[in-house]
Design a protein around this motif. Structure first.
Motif, PDB file in Angstrom:
ATOM      1  N   VAL A 192       0.830  -1.136   0.056  1.00 32.18           N
ATOM      2  CA  VAL A 192       0.142  -0.083  -0.078  1.00 32.18           C
ATOM      3  C   VAL A 192       0.671   1.444  -0.071  1.00 32.18           C
ATOM      4  CG1 VAL A 192      -1.733   1.347   1.256  1.00 32.18           C
ATOM      5  CG2 VAL A 192      -1.984  -0.982   1.019  1.00 32.18           C
ATOM      6  N   THR A 193       1.951   1.265   0.977  1.00 35.82           N
ATOM      7  CA  THR A 193       2.829   2.574   0.957  1.00 35.82           C
ATOM      8  C   THR A 193       3.407   2.886  -0.460  1.00 35.82           C
ATOM      9  OG1 THR A 193       3.218   2.189   3.268  1.00 35.82           O
ATOM     10  CG2 THR A 193       4.766   3.327   2.064  1.00 35.82           C
ATOM     11  N   GLY A 194       4.148   1.636  -1.014  1.00 32.23           N
ATOM     12  CA  GLY A 194       5.053   1.842  -2.171  1.00 32.23           C
ATOM     13  C   GLY A 194       4.047   2.047  -3.366  1.00 32.23           C
ATOM     14  N   PHE A 195       2.516   1.533  -3.601  1.00 32.79           N
ATOM     15  CA  PHE A 195       1.877   2.048  -4.621  1.00 32.79           C
ATOM     16  C   PHE A 195       1.200   3.057  -4.473  1.00 32.79           C
ATOM     17  CE2 PHE A 195      -2.512   1.604  -6.429  1.00 32.79           C
ATOM     18  CZ  PHE A 195      -2.164   1.204  -7.858  1.00 32.79           C
ATOM     19  N   ALA A 196       0.924   3.649  -3.344  1.00 26.64           N
ATOM     20  CA  ALA A 196       0.171   5.155  -3.007  1.00 26.64           C
ATOM     21  C   ALA A 196       1.580   5.988  -3.678  1.00 26.64           C
ATOM     22  CB  ALA A 196       0.093   5.136  -1.593  1.00 26.64           C
ATOM     23  N   LEU A 197       2.699   5.673  -3.030  1.00 25.14           N
ATOM     24  CA  LEU A 197       3.750   6.874  -3.756  1.00 25.14           C
ATOM     25  C   LEU A 197       3.748   6.592  -5.158  1.00 25.14           C
ATOM     26  CD1 LEU A 197       6.585   6.263  -1.157  1.00 25.14           C
ATOM     27  CD2 LEU A 197       4.690   8.319  -1.102  1.00 25.14           C
ATOM     28  N   ALA A 198       3.600   5.651  -5.803  1.00 25.46           N
ATOM     29  CA  ALA A 198       3.701   5.408  -7.248  1.00 25.46           C
ATOM     30  C   ALA A 198       2.646   6.090  -7.746  1.00 25.46           C
ATOM     31  CB  ALA A 198       3.928   4.004  -7.706  1.00 25.46           C
ATOM     32  N   ALA A 199       1.449   5.853  -7.351  1.00 24.69           N
ATOM     33  CA  ALA A 199       0.453   6.462  -8.140  1.00 24.69           C
ATOM     34  C   ALA A 199       0.378   7.998  -8.183  1.00 24.69           C
ATOM     35  CB  ALA A 199      -0.980   6.024  -7.290  1.00 24.69           C
ATOM     36  N   VAL A 200       0.710   8.609  -7.177  1.00 29.05           N
ATOM     37  CA  VAL A 200       0.936   9.954  -6.902  1.00 29.05           C
ATOM     38  C   VAL A 200       2.000  10.545  -7.850  1.00 29.05           C
ATOM     39  CG1 VAL A 200       1.267  11.837  -5.515  1.00 29.05           C
ATOM     40  CG2 VAL A 200      -0.378  10.203  -4.572  1.00 29.05           C
ATOM     41  N   LEU A 201       3.070  10.031  -7.791  1.00 23.89           N
ATOM     42  CA  LEU A 201       4.089  10.575  -8.483  1.00 23.89           C
ATOM     43  C   LEU A 201       4.134  10.217 -10.041  1.00 23.89           C
ATOM     44  CD1 LEU A 201       7.103  10.149  -6.099  1.00 23.89           C
ATOM     45  CD2 LEU A 201       5.981  12.265  -6.607  1.00 23.89           C
ATOM     46  N   GLY A 202       3.506   8.779 -10.246  1.00 25.48           N
ATOM     47  CA  GLY A 202       3.273   8.523 -11.488  1.00 25.48           C
ATOM     48  C   GLY A 202       2.389   9.399 -12.586  1.00 25.48           C
ATOM     49  N   VAL A 203       1.446   9.712 -11.795  1.00 22.74           N
ATOM     50  CA  VAL A 203       0.424  10.783 -12.322  1.00 22.74           C
ATOM     51  C   VAL A 203       0.832  12.040 -12.548  1.00 22.74           C
ATOM     52  CG1 VAL A 203      -1.941  11.690 -12.184  1.00 22.74           C
ATOM     53  CG2 VAL A 203      -1.441   9.295 -11.697  1.00 22.74           C
ATOM     54  N   ALA A 204       1.439  12.381 -11.532  1.00 24.53           N
ATOM     55  CA  ALA A 204       2.115  13.798 -11.493  1.00 24.53           C
ATOM     56  C   ALA A 204       3.132  13.983 -12.767  1.00 24.53           C
ATOM     57  CB  ALA A 204       2.881  14.186 -10.537  1.00 24.53           C
ATOM     58  N   VAL A 205       4.066  13.018 -12.767  1.00 27.11           N
ATOM     59  CA  VAL A 205       5.337  13.036 -13.767  1.00 27.11           C
ATOM     60  C   VAL A 205       4.794  12.817 -15.216  1.00 27.11           C
ATOM     61  CG1 VAL A 205       7.581  11.841 -14.521  1.00 27.11           C
ATOM     62  CG2 VAL A 205       6.916  12.464 -12.072  1.00 27.11           C
ATOM     63  N   GLY A 206       3.968  11.746 -15.207  1.00 29.69           N
ATOM     64  CA  GLY A 206       3.306  11.556 -16.561  1.00 29.69           C
ATOM     65  C   GLY A 206       2.544  12.556 -17.266  1.00 29.69           C
ATOM     66  N   THR A 207       1.958  13.341 -16.635  1.00 28.10           N
ATOM     67  CA  THR A 207       1.168  14.644 -17.003  1.00 28.10           C
ATOM     68  C   THR A 207       2.236  15.824 -17.411  1.00 28.10           C
ATOM     69  OG1 THR A 207      -0.826  14.031 -15.554  1.00 28.10           O
ATOM     70  CG2 THR A 207      -0.750  16.235 -16.457  1.00 28.10           C
ATOM     71  N   ALA A 208       3.014  15.944 -16.393  1.00 31.73           N
ATOM     72  CA  ALA A 208       4.237  16.821 -16.667  1.00 31.73           C
ATOM     73  C   ALA A 208       4.818  16.675 -18.036  1.00 31.73           C
ATOM     74  CB  ALA A 208       5.136  17.007 -15.515  1.00 31.73           C
ATOM     75  N   ILE A 209       5.313  15.263 -18.186  1.00 28.95           N
ATOM     76  CA  ILE A 209       6.027  15.174 -19.487  1.00 28.95           C
ATOM     77  C   ILE A 209       4.952  15.123 -20.710  1.00 28.95           C
ATOM     78  CG2 ILE A 209       7.000  13.223 -20.716  1.00 28.95           C
ATOM     79  CD1 ILE A 209       8.163  12.176 -18.003  1.00 28.95           C
TER      80      ILE A 209
END
Length: 307
Positions: free
Chosen positions: A68-85
């Motif tokens: 849960v901890t690793g997936f939650a961090l990946a969800a937040v940062l993955g969406v943010a970085v993917g949108t920025a790129i």
């Protein structure tokens, strides 16, 4: 879902377990050696024994906290970085090359790096879980944002909307189906890597316990661990899909097509029966479906006007 479909699914699972019990109990040894596997009864007995003990639930809790901890961090940062790129040329030039170099590296290959970087094994396992889920989510978000039609954004800007309003009300809602697809893939990959990391460097967890059972040749315990991993992965994946359905209620559902087709067939049968009663004989054959053609004006042939 109709109860009949639940029955079919339960029957398929029962058939799988029955075949497993038959092959292992009869000690079938063809190309695959089933005589070395424990039977379903032996695994069930071992599973029942572990349910009454504290270590099983402790391992379950540790693995769930890590995922849960690793997936939650990946969800937040993955969406943010993917949108920025996808939307920023600067972010694409700065982050794109680094991420594309790191993306092909399997997350489990980062175990030595995690051991060197983080002071505890717990933090290293969470990092590996994060890395496993981050890239599927980031790539799915990037493609989903790029696939949006620019007409929607231009319409909001024309009406005086700001860039942040476009992001909140156009970009993220429009890319949400693609983002949810990345989340579904990411949670599955996370389970693969967290179990592998627990086997290599963990002290507790389902993966650690499964590997310990293998080292002491406790094969029923190994299969209990495998079954636990499968159930946990199924539950978490179903939770992600349920959350996705909750936040995308405005999208058309493919499952409703089953009900639509059922209603169409019922209506068609009723109309066909009425036609039979009117004609007193066989029902007329259904008319061929053709594309709508505009009416031709007098003096035309094959859509061309005679000169």
């Amino acid at each position: 879902m109709p109860w009949g479909r639940y029955g079919v699914r339960a029957a398929s699972l029962a058939a799988f377990l029955g075949l497993w019990q038959l092959l292992t109990d009869r000690r079938v040894s063809l190309w695959v050696h089933f005589e070395q596997l424990p039977t379903v009864v032996q695994v069930g007995r071992e599973f029942g024994t572990r349910l009454t003990g504290g270590p099983y639930w402790q391992d379950l809790y540790d693995s769930l906290v890590r995922i849960v901890t690793g997936f939650a961090l990946a969800a937040v940062l993955g969406v943010a970085v993917g949108t920025a790129i996808a939307r920023s040329r600067v972010a694409r030039d700065l982050l794109g090359p680094v991420l594309e170099v790191l993306r092909p590296i399997p997350a489990i290959a980062l175990v030595p790096v995690a051991i060197l970087l983080f002071p505890t094994n717990e933090q290293g396992i969470v990092f590996i879980t994060f890395a496993a889920a981050f890239f599927p989510i980031m790539v799915s978000t990037r493609h989903a944002v790029r696939a949006l039609t620019p007409v929607w954004e231009e319409a909001v800007l024309t009406m005086g909307g700001s860039r942040w309003r476009v992001l909140a009300q156009v970009v993220l809602p429009g890319a949400l189906p693609g983002i949810l697809g990345g989340l579904s893939v990411g949670i599955g990959v996370s389970w693969i890597c967290v179990i592998s990391a627990e086997m290599i460097s963990g002290e507790y967890g389902v993966g650690y316990r499964t590997w310990q059972d293998y080292t002491i040749v406790d094969y029923p315990g190994v299969l209990v661990g495998m079954a636990t991993i499968g159930v946990l992965g199924w539950i978490t994946s179903a939770a992600v899909e349920l959350l996705g359905r909750r936040v995308t209620r405005w999208l058309p559902r493919t499952e409703s097509g089953d009900r639509d087709r059922a209603g169409y067939r019922a209506g068609y049968r009723a109309a066909r029966g009425a036609a039979v009663r009117r004609t007193g004989g066989a029902a007329p054959a259904p008319a061929a479906v053709t594309e709508h053609e505009p009416e031709r004006a007098p003096g035309t042939e094959s859509g061309k006007v005679h000169q």
